[in-house]
Scaffold this motif. Structure first.
Motif, short mmCIF file in Angstrom:
data_model
loop_
_atom_site.label_atom_id
_atom_site.label_comp_id
_atom_site.label_asym_id
_atom_site.label_seq_id
_atom_site.Cartn_x
_atom_site.Cartn_y
_atom_site.Cartn_z
N GLY A 1 127.86 -7.90 13.37
CA GLY A 1 128.22 -6.56 13.82
C GLY A 1 129.30 -5.90 13.01
N THR A 2 129.93 -6.63 12.09
CA THR A 2 131.00 -6.07 11.26
C THR A 2 130.50 -5.94 9.83
N PRO A 3 130.19 -4.72 9.37
CA PRO A 3 129.66 -4.57 8.01
C PRO A 3 130.66 -5.00 6.95
N SER A 4 130.15 -5.66 5.91
CA SER A 4 130.94 -6.01 4.74
C SER A 4 130.45 -5.19 3.55
N ALA A 5 131.19 -5.26 2.46
CA ALA A 5 130.85 -4.46 1.29
C ALA A 5 129.54 -4.93 0.68
N PRO A 6 128.74 -4.00 0.17
CA PRO A 6 127.58 -4.43 -0.62
C PRO A 6 128.03 -5.10 -1.90
#
Length: 608
Positions: free
Chosen positions: A74-79
Motif C-alpha cells: 500500500g505504500t508506493p516506492s520509486a520506479p
C-alpha cells in the motif's frame, strides 16, 4: 524566419508554478541504462494515458532508484530508472548536433531525428557556456542566446549547475511540419526482464508562449511499433512547474504505462506542432522508468484454530509516479493442507477478476491500477483441517505478468491435541507397583493415529489376579474435519482380596468429539461408559447400570469406587474407571481405565 520574435524580448513570469508543483532541489543522474540487448518480438497491453506535471526532485536519482520492496503493501516506492539521458557525456562549451552525440556507456546511446528537426536552429545540444555566437550554418539568427537561457533554466529547475548544464534545443527558425520526429534512440534500451511496466518522464522548457506552443508527444518503441506515452502531447506553456526568467519549465511524467513482454525498448519524441512561429523549447533528463507494481501477500488472522477461516490478501502496490497499470496478472499456488473457499475470491482492482481453483489449490488474479491509484487488493478465504504452519513465498507465484514477486507470508492453524489413554490394571503400593498394564496411548499430538495392546493375564500378588486385558486408544479426523479422541479398556476374570471382589468382565469407554463449524472448532462433546458383567462385592451383586462415582465401603479393608468419572483439563475430556480400589494399607488399584480429551496447544501434555 520568425518575424514576430523580437530580439532581446523576454517574458517575465512570476517564478512560481501550480501550488502542487513547488520545485525542490534535485541531483541529476548522468549515467545511462544497461549494457547489451537486442530487439525481440513483443506485444503491449496498454498505452500510456495523460500527462502529469511533477515537482522538481520527485524523480531525482544519483543511481538506479530503489524499486518497490516486499513488505510495504500500500505504500508506493520509486520506479526503477532503466535509462536516463542528460546530454552531458563528453560535453563542454562546444555545441554538438544531436546526431553527433553519443551518450554514456553503457549503452552509449545514439540518436536520430527527421531532417526538419536537425536544421533551422533545431537539434543542438547547448549550454550557457556555449560561445557567444552560434555555430556557422545553424540559422539561429538573433535567437542564439535564448537557447542558452533554456539550458540554464532547466538546470535551475533540476537543481543543477546553470552554467554548465546541457539541453537539446529546438528554436524552430522555420516551419518543421506536424508529426515529425524530434528525437529517437538508435539502439534498443535493454530491460531487466520481460513483462515489465514502463513509463516515462522528461524535463521540458518553452519560451514565447504567446505564439505556437511546443507539443511534445513521446512514444515507447516496441520493435518497429510506436506506443504512445501520453494521451495528449506535453505543453510546457500550459502546465509549467515554474517560470524562470521567462522560460516555462517542468518535469512531466505519464499517468499511464506500457506493458512490455520483451527485453528492450526505444524512445521517440514527436513534435505535433507544425508551425515555426513560436514552438520554441528544449528538453533534458529523459528517463525511461520501470514502474512495475509490487505484489504483497498476507494472512489475517495469521494464527487461528483449525477449521476457522483466514483471509489471504494480495496487495498490488503502484510505484510512486502513480501511472495507470492495466493488464497485470498472477497465479498463486497454495501449499497442500490449505482448503480454499472458491466462492470467496474477489478483487477491487479495476475491471479485474479473481478466481480460486479448489481442486488445484490456486488463486488467479487479473487486474488494473487506475492513474493516481496507490494500491488495490484481491482476497480469498481459506482454512485447514489438519493444522500446522503454512508458508507462501514468491516461488509460489506463477504465470506472473507485470508484478514483482512478494516476500513470504505464513498462517498457523492450531489443531486440538489428542489425549487418548487406557490401561487394564495399575497397582500402586508402598512396597511394589504394577502398571499401567497393558498401556495404550495416542496423546500429546494433533496428528491422527491409534494404539492397542493385549495381555493374557496379570498376577497382583496378595491383592489378587486378572485374566485377559485389552486396551486401545485413537485419534481420528473425519472428512468433514471432526476430531475424535477415543479410548477403551477391558479386564476379564477378576478376583481380588481372596474373592471379596469378583467379576467376569469390567470395561470402560471414553470419547471426546469436536465438530467443525463455519467459524472453526465447535464445542467438545464428552461421553463415557462402563461395562460391568457379574460384578460382586462381598457376595453382593452390583448392578450393571450403577450410577457414576458409586462408592462401596469395605470395613477394615478400604473402599471401592465403581464407574468412577473424573473431568480432564477443565472439562475438555473425561476419565472413566471401572473399579478404583483404595486399601487402608496404602495400596491403590485401578482396573479398566480410559481417558479421552481434546486439548489446546496451551494445555500441559498429560502424564500417562
Amino acid at each position: 524566419m520568425k518575424g514576430f520574435k523580437l530580439r532581446g524580448f523576454k517574458l517575465w513570469g512570476s517564478g512560481t508554478g501550480p501550488a502542487d508543483a513547488v520545485p525542490r532541489g534535485r541531483i541529476r543522474r548522468r549515467e545511462s541504462g544497461r549494457a547489451g540487448g537486442r530487439w525481440r518480438g513483443r506485444s503491449v497491453a496498454t498505452a500510456l494515458l495523460g500527462v502529469t506535471v511533477l515537482a522538481a526532485g520527485s524523480l531525482a536519482a544519483t543511481g538506479p532508484a530503489v524499486a518497490n520492496a516486499p513488505g510495504n503493501a500500500g505504500t508506493p516506492s520509486a520506479p526503477t530508472t532503466v535509462f536516463t539521458e542528460g546530454f552531458e557525456n563528453g560535453q563542454g562549451a562546444a555545441v554538438t548536433t544531436l546526431t553527433d552525440y553519443t551518450g554514456a556507456a553503457p549503452p552509449a546511446e545514439r540518436y536520430t531525428a527527421d531532417p526538419a528537426w536537425l536544421t533551422a536552429c533545431n537539434g543542438l545540444i547547448v549550454s550557457a557556456q556555449a560561445p557567444a555566437a552560434p555555430p556557422a550554418g545553424v540559422n539561429c539568427g538573433g535567437f542564439w542566446e535564448a537557447n542558452k537561457q533554456m539550458a540554464a533554466a532547466l538546470a535551475s529547475w533540476a537543481g543543477d549547475d546553470a552554467a554548465t548544464n546541457h539541453s537539446l534545443t529546438a528554436y524552430t527558425a522555420g516551419d518543421p511540419g506536424a508529426g515529425r520526429t524530434q528525437l529517437q534512440t538508435v539502439q534498443p534500451i535493454p530491460l531487466s526482464a520481460e513483462n515489465r511496466f514502463l513509463t516515462f518522464s522528461v524535463d521540458a522548457a518553452a519560451q514565447n508562449c504567446f505564439a505556437n506552443h511546443p507539443l511534445l508527444a513521446f512514444y515507447l518503441l516496441d520493435g518497429g511499433t510506436a506506443r504512445p506515452a501520453f494521451s495528449s502531447p506535453i505543453d510546457p506553456c500550459v502546465h509549467p512547474g515554474q517560470v524562470i526568467g521567462g522560460t516555462s519549465v517542468g518535469t512531466y511524467a505519464s499517468n499511464g504505462s506500457v506493458l512490455f513482454t520483451g527485453d528492450s525498448a526505444g524512445i521517440r519524441l514527436v513534435n505535433e506542432q507544425a508551425g515555426g512561429g513560436g514552438n520554441d523549447g528544449a528538453i533534458d533528463n529523459i528517463r525511461l522508468l520501470d514502474a512495475t507494481p509490487q505484489l504483497d501477500q498476507g494472512f489475517a488472522p495469521a494464527r487461528l484454530p483449525v477449521g476457522a477461516p483466514s483471509t489471504l490478501t494480495f496487495t498490488v502496490t503502484n510505484t510512486g509516479e502513480l501511472a495507470a497499470k492495466s493488464g497485470w496478472s498472477f497465479t498463486a499456488q497454495l501449499p497442500a493442507g490449505l482448503a480454499l473457499d472458491g466462492a470467496s475470491a474477489a478483487t477491487g482492482c479495476g475491471s479485474g477478476t479473481a478466481t480460486a481453483d479448489t481442486s488445484q489449490g490456486t488463486v488467479t488474479v487479473h487486474g488494473d491500477l487506475a492513474a493516481g491509484q496507490q494500491a488495490c487488493t484481491a482476497t480469498v478465504r481459506l482454512t485447514s483441517t489438519t493444522g500446522g504452519t503454512y508458508q507462501v513465498c514468491g516461488s509460489a507465484i506463477t504465470a506472473r505478468v507485470g508484478v514483482d514477486l512478494p516476500g513470504c507470508a505464513s498462517v498457523t492453524f492450531d489443531a486440538p491435541v489428542f489425549d487418548a489413554r487406557s490401561h487394564g490394571v495399575r497397582l500402586t503400593s508402598p512396597l511394589v507397583g504394577i502398571g499401567p498394564l497393558p498401556a495404550s496411548a495416542h496423546s500429546c499430538t494433533s496428528l491422527p493415529g491409534e494404539d492397542g495392546d493385549t495381555v493374557l493375564g496379570a498376577g497382583l500378588g496378595t491383592v489378587g489376579s486378572l485374566g485377559v486385558l485389552t486396551t486401545d486408544a485413537s485419534g481420528t479426523v473425519g472428512s468433514d474435519g471432526t476430531r475424535v479422541a477415543a479410548a477403551h479398556a477391558r479386564s476379564a476374570g477378576i478376583n481380588l482380596l481372596g474373592g471379596l471382589i469378583t467379576a467376569d468382565l469390567v470395561g470402560t469407554a471414553a470419547q471426546a468429539r469436536q465438530p467443525l463449524t463455519g467459524t472453526g472448532p465447535g464445542a467438545v462433546d464428552l461421553t463415557g461408559a462402563t461395562t460391568l458383567v457379574n460384578l460382586r462385592v462381598a457376595g453382593v451383586a452390583v448392578a450393571a447400570d450403577t450410577a457414576p462415582n458409586t462408592t462401596i465401603g469395605l470395613p477394615l479393608v478400604g473402599s471401592l469406587v465403581v464407574n468412577q468419572r473424573t473431568p480432564v483439563a477443565g472439562g475438555k475430556g473425561v476419565t472413566v474407571t471401572a473399579l478404583s480400589l483404595n486399601l487402608l494399607t496404602g495400596v491403590q488399584l485401578t482396573i479398566a481405565r480410559s481417558t479421552a480429551a481434546l486439548l489446546t496447544t496451551a494445555d500441559t501434555c498429560p502424564a500417562s
